[in-house]
Design a protein around this motif. Structure first.
Motif, PDB file in Angstrom:
ATOM      1  N   SER A 119      59.586   8.334  21.576  1.00 55.62           N
ATOM      2  CA  SER A 119      60.331   8.857  22.723  1.00 55.62           C
ATOM      3  C   SER A 119      61.374   9.868  22.266  1.00 55.62           C
ATOM      4  N   TYR A 120      61.649  10.822  23.148  1.00 58.62           N
ATOM      5  CA  TYR A 120      62.560  11.918  22.837  1.00 58.62           C
ATOM      6  C   TYR A 120      63.586  12.079  23.950  1.00 58.62           C
TER       7      TYR A 120
ATOM      8  N   SER B 165      46.579   8.840  32.056  1.00 64.32           N
ATOM      9  CA  SER B 165      47.440   8.891  30.879  1.00 64.32           C
ATOM     10  C   SER B 165      48.397   7.713  30.861  1.00 64.32           C
TER      11      SER B 165
ATOM     12  N   LYS C 171      46.322   9.949  26.261  1.00 66.12           N
ATOM     13  CA  LYS C 171      46.059  11.166  27.023  1.00 66.12           C
ATOM     14  C   LYS C 171      44.697  11.743  26.701  1.00 66.12           C
TER      15      LYS C 171
ATOM     16  N   LYS D  18      56.210  11.866  24.040  1.00 69.07           N
ATOM     17  CA  LYS D  18      55.416  13.073  23.832  1.00 69.07           C
ATOM     18  C   LYS D  18      54.435  12.953  22.673  1.00 69.07           C
ATOM     19  N   CYS D  19      54.706  12.050  21.751  1.00 68.99           N
ATOM     20  CA  CYS D  19      53.847  11.893  20.583  1.00 68.99           C
ATOM     21  C   CYS D  19      53.556  10.424  20.343  1.00 68.99           C
ATOM     22  N   THR D  20      52.573  10.199  19.505  1.00 66.17           N
ATOM     23  CA  THR D  20      52.216   8.829  19.144  1.00 66.17           C
ATOM     24  C   THR D  20      52.298   8.664  17.630  1.00 66.17           C
TER      25      THR D  20
ATOM     26  N   ASP E 265      61.424  10.889  27.205  1.00 62.40           N
ATOM     27  CA  ASP E 265      60.023  11.178  27.473  1.00 62.40           C
ATOM     28  C   ASP E 265      59.192  10.850  26.238  1.00 62.40           C
TER      29      ASP E 265
ATOM     30  N   CYS F  40      55.714  16.103  15.117  1.00 61.97           N
ATOM     31  CA  CYS F  40      56.274  15.172  16.111  1.00 61.97           C
ATOM     32  C   CYS F  40      57.713  14.790  15.792  1.00 61.97           C
TER      33      CYS F  40
ATOM     34  N   THR G 117      65.341  14.465  26.299  1.00 65.47           N
ATOM     35  CA  THR G 117      65.162  15.794  26.867  1.00 65.47           C
ATOM     36  C   THR G 117      66.170  15.997  27.986  1.00 65.47           C
TER      37      THR G 117
ATOM     38  N   VAL H 285      47.120  14.144  21.807  1.00 64.31           N
ATOM     39  CA  VAL H 285      48.428  14.575  21.323  1.00 64.31           C
ATOM     40  C   VAL H 285      48.549  14.314  19.826  1.00 64.31           C
TER      41      VAL H 285
END
Length: 295
Positions: free
Chosen positions: A62-63, A193, A187, A72-74, A70, A89, A65, A241
């Motif tokens: 999680s990031y 998703s 995703k 965005k990466c795994t 959010d 990432c 923002t 992703v």
């Protein structure tokens, strides 16, 4: 407040297993658990939906923002304190934390068939380790990194467990060209998703991958010796992703296990093309991974 440090550690040059390095006898080899990649319940679900407990090593990053936090990466759990992911990432990004034990991002209780799960673990990050030779231009290379968690993952819960890495000679010497690998991701095109999904992707040789990308009318991507390729022309493979694991079922001293051989890196973004996706070859980086682990 999360303590976050971005670290680039000089460990070795390109090639990573050069100079006769043998990960199997690396002094940190014992930091990777023997109990990993369990596949006993992997067939709870068929089709694009992953089983509720099929891939308990999956992690969401999680990031922070401007719109809030959010995913965005795994990444993947490799032991109780480390997540394996892609360098892009984590480099120069404000990471809020890592979530493990998740299945459906849109529900607080995840159910499949007659089983339900609600326990997740959100853990902050103490250290982000980016490969020192990572390049993020058109020809991406050395796209690999590690996250050290502030607190250890509690493995007493059924929905969290580590993935196996090709650390042993038996696993690192496996010929993967022509085999069909499993990719897990939240995703994929044509699928939700929210819940974790999976797809089967045939692996192609480096020569075949190079030839196909040389014919591209878009950006021509170079394929390094540290990368592997998978045929993603099926439309369902669109939208993966960075950080998603490419896995093969392989045998070792502990029996049949799921082993992570690839890490989603980059490729052409157009869907339905005949250009293979490019993945970081995890087996080429085992010495780097082990050298960056600590108790």
């Amino acid at each position: 407040m999360m303590k976050y440090i971005l670290v680039c550690i000089l460990v070795s040059a390109r090639g990573h297993q050069a100079n006769g390095a043998d990960p199997e006898v690396h002094p940190n080899a014992g930091l990777l658990p023997d109990a990993c990649g369990e596949i006993a319940e992997r067939r709870l679900a068929e089709g694009p939906a992953a089983g509720l407990y099929e891939f308990p090593w999956m992690a969401l990053i999680s990031y922070d923002t401007k719109h809030g936090r959010d995913f965005k990466c795994t990444g993947t759990i490799i032991n109780s304190r480390y997540i394996l992911t892609a360098a892009n990432c984590i480099k120069n990004l404000k990471i809020a934390g890592v979530r493990v034990g998740e299945y459906n991002k849109c529900t607080s209780i995840d159910c499949q068939l007659d089983q339900c799960e609600s326990h997740i673990q959100d853990i902050t990050v103490d250290e982000a380790i980016v490969h020192e030779d990572f390049t993020s231009q058109a020809n991406v290379d050395n796209n690999i990194g590690l996250l050290r968690l502030h607190d250890p993952i509690d493995f007493t819960f059924k929905n969290v467990a580590p993935i196996c890495l090709p650390v042993s000679n038996a696993l690192s010497s496996v010929t993967i060209d022509g085999k069909t690998a499993t990719l897990a991701s939240w995703k994929f095109r044509k699928t939700s998703s929210c819940a974790l999904n999976k797809i089967s992707l045939p692996l192609v040789t480096r020569d075949e991958c190079i030839k196909k990308h040389e014919t591209s009318s878009f950006v021509k991507l170079e394929i390094s010796v540290n990368q592997i390729c998978a045929d993603e022309k099926a439309e369902d493979a669109c939208g993966i992703v960075s950080g998603d694991p490419l896995m093969l079922e392989a045998g070792d001293q502990g029996g049949r296990r799921m082993v992570q051989y690839g890490l989603s890196s980059h490729g052409l973004t157009r869907c339905g093309t005949d250009y293979p996706g490019i993945y970081t070859d995890v087996s080429k980086y085992m010495d780097w991974i082990l050298s960056n682990l600590k108790q």
